[in-house]
Design a protein around this motif. Structure first.
Motif, PDB file in Angstrom:
ATOM      1  N   VAL A 131      46.245  47.165  18.436  1.00 30.28           N
ATOM      2  CA  VAL A 131      45.797  48.244  19.140  1.00 30.28           C
ATOM      3  C   VAL A 131      45.786  49.191  17.819  1.00 30.28           C
ATOM      4  O   VAL A 131      46.836  49.558  17.321  1.00 30.28           O
ATOM      5  CB  VAL A 131      46.972  48.693  20.188  1.00 30.28           C
ATOM      6  N   PRO A 132      44.441  49.791  17.630  1.00 29.03           N
ATOM      7  CA  PRO A 132      44.488  50.627  16.650  1.00 29.03           C
ATOM      8  C   PRO A 132      44.720  52.242  17.202  1.00 29.03           C
ATOM      9  O   PRO A 132      44.450  52.382  18.235  1.00 29.03           O
ATOM     10  CB  PRO A 132      42.868  50.886  16.388  1.00 29.03           C
ATOM     11  N   LEU A 133      45.602  52.803  16.708  1.00 26.37           N
ATOM     12  CA  LEU A 133      46.099  54.088  17.162  1.00 26.37           C
ATOM     13  C   LEU A 133      45.509  55.325  16.226  1.00 26.37           C
ATOM     14  O   LEU A 133      46.441  55.416  15.299  1.00 26.37           O
ATOM     15  CB  LEU A 133      47.616  54.129  17.288  1.00 26.37           C
ATOM     16  N   HIS A 134      44.550  55.996  16.425  1.00 23.36           N
ATOM     17  CA  HIS A 134      43.700  57.042  15.437  1.00 23.36           C
ATOM     18  C   HIS A 134      44.719  58.557  15.768  1.00 23.36           C
ATOM     19  O   HIS A 134      44.539  58.835  17.123  1.00 23.36           O
ATOM     20  CB  HIS A 134      42.268  57.190  15.741  1.00 23.36           C
ATOM     21  N   LEU A 135      45.370  59.072  14.901  1.00 22.98           N
ATOM     22  CA  LEU A 135      46.055  60.228  14.995  1.00 22.98           C
ATOM     23  C   LEU A 135      45.692  61.263  14.684  1.00 22.98           C
ATOM     24  O   LEU A 135      44.365  61.413  14.053  1.00 22.98           O
ATOM     25  CB  LEU A 135      47.540  59.802  14.326  1.00 22.98           C
ATOM     26  N   PRO A 136      46.210  62.507  14.896  1.00 24.06           N
ATOM     27  CA  PRO A 136      45.808  63.574  14.637  1.00 24.06           C
ATOM     28  C   PRO A 136      45.693  64.089  13.180  1.00 24.06           C
ATOM     29  O   PRO A 136      46.529  63.413  12.493  1.00 24.06           O
ATOM     30  CB  PRO A 136      46.782  64.756  15.350  1.00 24.06           C
ATOM     31  N   ARG A 137      44.639  64.643  12.522  1.00 23.80           N
ATOM     32  CA  ARG A 137      44.751  65.101  11.040  1.00 23.80           C
ATOM     33  C   ARG A 137      44.137  63.854  10.402  1.00 23.80           C
ATOM     34  O   ARG A 137      44.559  63.762   9.115  1.00 23.80           O
ATOM     35  CB  ARG A 137      45.800  65.589  10.673  1.00 23.80           C
ATOM     36  N   GLY A 138      43.791  62.644  11.242  1.00 23.89           N
ATOM     37  CA  GLY A 138      43.038  61.491  10.360  1.00 23.89           C
ATOM     38  C   GLY A 138      43.981  60.216  10.305  1.00 23.89           C
ATOM     39  O   GLY A 138      43.742  59.328   9.484  1.00 23.89           O
ATOM     40  N   GLY A 139      45.294  60.403  10.723  1.00 21.81           N
ATOM     41  CA  GLY A 139      46.267  59.292  10.428  1.00 21.81           C
ATOM     42  C   GLY A 139      45.902  58.122  11.153  1.00 21.81           C
ATOM     43  O   GLY A 139      44.936  58.248  12.455  1.00 21.81           O
ATOM     44  N   LEU A 140      46.522  56.970  10.933  1.00 25.50           N
ATOM     45  CA  LEU A 140      45.960  55.680  11.411  1.00 25.50           C
ATOM     46  C   LEU A 140      47.661  54.794  11.669  1.00 25.50           C
ATOM     47  O   LEU A 140      48.176  54.809  10.769  1.00 25.50           O
ATOM     48  CB  LEU A 140      44.945  54.895  10.767  1.00 25.50           C
ATOM     49  N   ALA A 141      47.623  54.449  12.906  1.00 23.98           N
ATOM     50  CA  ALA A 141      48.679  53.386  12.943  1.00 23.98           C
ATOM     51  C   ALA A 141      48.184  52.370  13.743  1.00 23.98           C
ATOM     52  O   ALA A 141      47.202  52.556  14.498  1.00 23.98           O
ATOM     53  CB  ALA A 141      49.888  54.111  13.714  1.00 23.98           C
ATOM     54  N   THR A 142      48.790  51.254  13.539  1.00 25.21           N
ATOM     55  CA  THR A 142      48.506  49.740  14.282  1.00 25.21           C
ATOM     56  C   THR A 142      49.630  49.314  14.943  1.00 25.21           C
ATOM     57  O   THR A 142      50.785  49.263  14.423  1.00 25.21           O
ATOM     58  CB  THR A 142      47.365  48.950  13.752  1.00 25.21           C
ATOM     59  N   LEU A 143      49.668  48.700  16.154  1.00 24.81           N
ATOM     60  CA  LEU A 143      50.587  47.990  16.572  1.00 24.81           C
ATOM     61  C   LEU A 143      49.949  46.460  16.753  1.00 24.81           C
ATOM     62  O   LEU A 143      49.024  46.470  17.656  1.00 24.81           O
ATOM     63  CB  LEU A 143      51.207  48.425  17.732  1.00 24.81           C
ATOM     64  N   THR A 144      50.558  45.531  16.102  1.00 30.27           N
ATOM     65  CA  THR A 144      50.028  43.977  16.446  1.00 30.27           C
ATOM     66  C   THR A 144      51.159  43.291  17.097  1.00 30.27           C
ATOM     67  O   THR A 144      52.139  43.096  16.306  1.00 30.27           O
ATOM     68  CB  THR A 144      49.468  43.526  15.036  1.00 30.27           C
ATOM     69  N   GLY A 145      50.639  42.352  17.886  1.00 32.89           N
ATOM     70  CA  GLY A 145      51.591  41.313  18.640  1.00 32.89           C
ATOM     71  C   GLY A 145      50.794  40.142  18.200  1.00 32.89           C
ATOM     72  O   GLY A 145      49.641  39.720  18.285  1.00 32.89           O
ATOM     73  N   LEU A 146      51.820  39.063  17.671  1.00 34.80           N
ATOM     74  CA  LEU A 146      51.411  37.725  17.220  1.00 34.80           C
ATOM     75  C   LEU A 146      52.112  36.746  18.242  1.00 34.80           C
ATOM     76  O   LEU A 146      53.079  36.911  18.619  1.00 34.80           O
ATOM     77  CB  LEU A 146      51.790  37.583  15.792  1.00 34.80           C
ATOM     78  N   ARG A 147      51.413  35.480  18.383  1.00 35.01           N
ATOM     79  CA  ARG A 147      51.929  34.424  18.999  1.00 35.01           C
ATOM     80  C   ARG A 147      51.929  33.354  18.038  1.00 35.01           C
ATOM     81  O   ARG A 147      51.131  33.249  16.936  1.00 35.01           O
ATOM     82  CB  ARG A 147      50.677  34.250  20.190  1.00 35.01           C
ATOM     83  N   SER A 148      52.947  32.454  18.298  1.00 32.83           N
ATOM     84  CA  SER A 148      53.504  31.289  17.659  1.00 32.83           C
ATOM     85  C   SER A 148      52.175  30.067  17.904  1.00 32.83           C
ATOM     86  O   SER A 148      52.171  29.220  16.944  1.00 32.83           O
ATOM     87  CB  SER A 148      54.961  30.871  17.750  1.00 32.83           C
ATOM     88  N   GLN A 149      51.563  30.309  18.738  1.00 30.93           N
ATOM     89  CA  GLN A 149      50.550  29.220  19.141  1.00 30.93           C
ATOM     90  C   GLN A 149      49.392  29.868  19.236  1.00 30.93           C
ATOM     91  O   GLN A 149      49.059  31.055  19.516  1.00 30.93           O
ATOM     92  CB  GLN A 149      50.751  28.463  20.433  1.00 30.93           C
ATOM     93  N   ALA A 150      48.140  29.098  18.697  1.00 35.72           N
ATOM     94  CA  ALA A 150      46.830  29.682  18.696  1.00 35.72           C
ATOM     95  C   ALA A 150      45.883  28.764  19.483  1.00 35.72           C
ATOM     96  O   ALA A 150      44.857  28.653  19.311  1.00 35.72           O
ATOM     97  CB  ALA A 150      46.592  29.846  17.356  1.00 35.72           C
ATOM     98  N   SER A 151      46.211  28.110  20.580  1.00 34.70           N
ATOM     99  CA  SER A 151      45.292  27.501  21.273  1.00 34.70           C
ATOM    100  C   SER A 151      44.241  28.335  22.079  1.00 34.70           C
ATOM    101  O   SER A 151      44.591  29.615  22.179  1.00 34.70           O
ATOM    102  CB  SER A 151      45.798  26.365  22.292  1.00 34.70           C
ATOM    103  N   GLN A 152      43.222  27.782  22.551  1.00 38.21           N
ATOM    104  CA  GLN A 152      42.559  28.568  23.434  1.00 38.21           C
ATOM    105  C   GLN A 152      43.201  29.014  24.665  1.00 38.21           C
ATOM    106  O   GLN A 152      42.898  30.510  25.033  1.00 38.21           O
ATOM    107  CB  GLN A 152      41.040  27.852  24.047  1.00 38.21           C
ATOM    108  N   ARG A 153      44.074  28.458  25.236  1.00 33.65           N
ATOM    109  CA  ARG A 153      45.037  28.891  26.218  1.00 33.65           C
ATOM    110  C   ARG A 153      45.664  30.074  25.901  1.00 33.65           C
ATOM    111  O   ARG A 153      45.833  31.033  26.423  1.00 33.65           O
ATOM    112  CB  ARG A 153      45.947  27.884  26.810  1.00 33.65           C
ATOM    113  N   ASP A 154      46.361  30.027  24.867  1.00 35.72           N
ATOM    114  CA  ASP A 154      47.130  31.132  24.182  1.00 35.72           C
ATOM    115  C   ASP A 154      46.411  32.378  23.904  1.00 35.72           C
ATOM    116  O   ASP A 154      46.601  33.434  24.246  1.00 35.72           O
ATOM    117  CB  ASP A 154      47.806  30.569  22.751  1.00 35.72           C
ATOM    118  N   LEU A 155      44.944  32.113  23.438  1.00 34.59           N
ATOM    119  CA  LEU A 155      44.317  33.379  23.209  1.00 34.59           C
ATOM    120  C   LEU A 155      43.687  33.876  24.573  1.00 34.59           C
ATOM    121  O   LEU A 155      43.725  35.159  24.392  1.00 34.59           O
ATOM    122  CB  LEU A 155      42.632  32.937  22.300  1.00 34.59           C
TER     123      LEU A 155
END
Length: 253
Positions: A131-155
């Motif tokens: 999730v990109p989080l564009h902030l006041p005055r041009g700042g940027l934060a991101t929150l990323t969640g990762l999964r330990s499996q990467a099958s189509q079902r997990d995606l």
């Protein structure tokens, strides 16, 4: 949605520090099936050449032990295609590094990204959402969640939980934002207090001689500070130095 945001805000704001808030966020995203969590923040996401700047704040939960060093010291952040996409995206997105995983990354990945792709495949963290989080005055934060499996079902499951993850990301950013000033500093350029003071007066249109008079310093001293600031900023002249200092938000009060 407002009720859910209020509930998340209440749970996350119970933490008095960003680390405590991240612990709460990690518990929340685990309920959505995410095994690891990455939060980063920079008051200025890109340098004056348009390249990603290493974030001022990087918080990790359940990631491999060498992640911090690789992303912040070894340059992985600059070649992370998820981060490259996030800086120009306003919408949350799911991603996968598995060759058959059809996501927005497939059109971006090339040989330059090989170290990041190989690392995440080896770590079995090759699928997630950001999730990109564009902030006041041009700042940027991101929150990323990762999964330990990467099958189509997990995606598919990650995509199905993207809305819930996004709510957590925005709630986290709301409670974290007041704390970022204590933890974050623009590390791209480091100027001394006197260099900054001279640049601020230069930004007001004063000449070196006028700045010297204002600060009760010699012209040679002021010129030295301005020249040093120019070199650190990679500027050809004082006008360009002021412009780049503004870009990096170095002149903010």
């Amino acid at each position: 949605m407002q009720a859910k945001l209020a509930e998340l805000h209440g749970r996350l704001s119970s933490g008095g520090s960003l680390d405590e808030q991240m612990d709460s966020a990690a518990d929340l995203v685990a309920q959505l099936g995410f095994d690891a969590l990455v939060y980063d923040y920079s008051p200025v996401p890109l340098d004056h050449l348009g390249e990603l700047i290493t974030p001022s704040v990087l918080k990790l939960r359940q990631t491999p032990g060498d992640w911090q060093d690789l992303w912040c010291t070894e340059g992985f952040y600059q070649i992370d295609p998820v981060q490259q996409l996030a800086v120009s995206s306003v919408a949350a997105f799911a991603w996968s590094y598995v060759p058959k995983g059809e996501t927005v990354l497939q059109r971006l990945i090339d040989h330059r990204h090989a170290p990041v792709v190989g690392y995440l495949l080896d770590a079995q963290l090759a699928c997630g959402v950001t999730v990109p989080l564009h902030l006041p005055r041009g700042g940027l934060a991101t929150l990323t969640g990762l999964r330990s499996q990467a099958s189509q079902r997990d995606l598919d499951d990650a995509r199905a939980n993207l809305a819930g993850f996004s709510l957590i990301a925005h709630a986290l950013q709301e409670v974290a934002y007041p704390l970022l000033g204590k933890e974050a500093a623009n590390r791209a350029i480091r100027l001394t207090p006197r260099e900054l003071e001279c640049l601020r007066w230069a930004a007001e249109g004063l000449t070196a001689a006028q700045i010297a008079e204002r600060l009760n310093r010699s012209l040679a001293t002021v010129s030295l500070h301005l020249t040093s600031a120019m070199h650190k900023l990679g500027a050809k002249n004082r006008v360009q130095a002021v412009a780049r200092a503004v870009h990096y938000r170095l002149l903010d009060n």
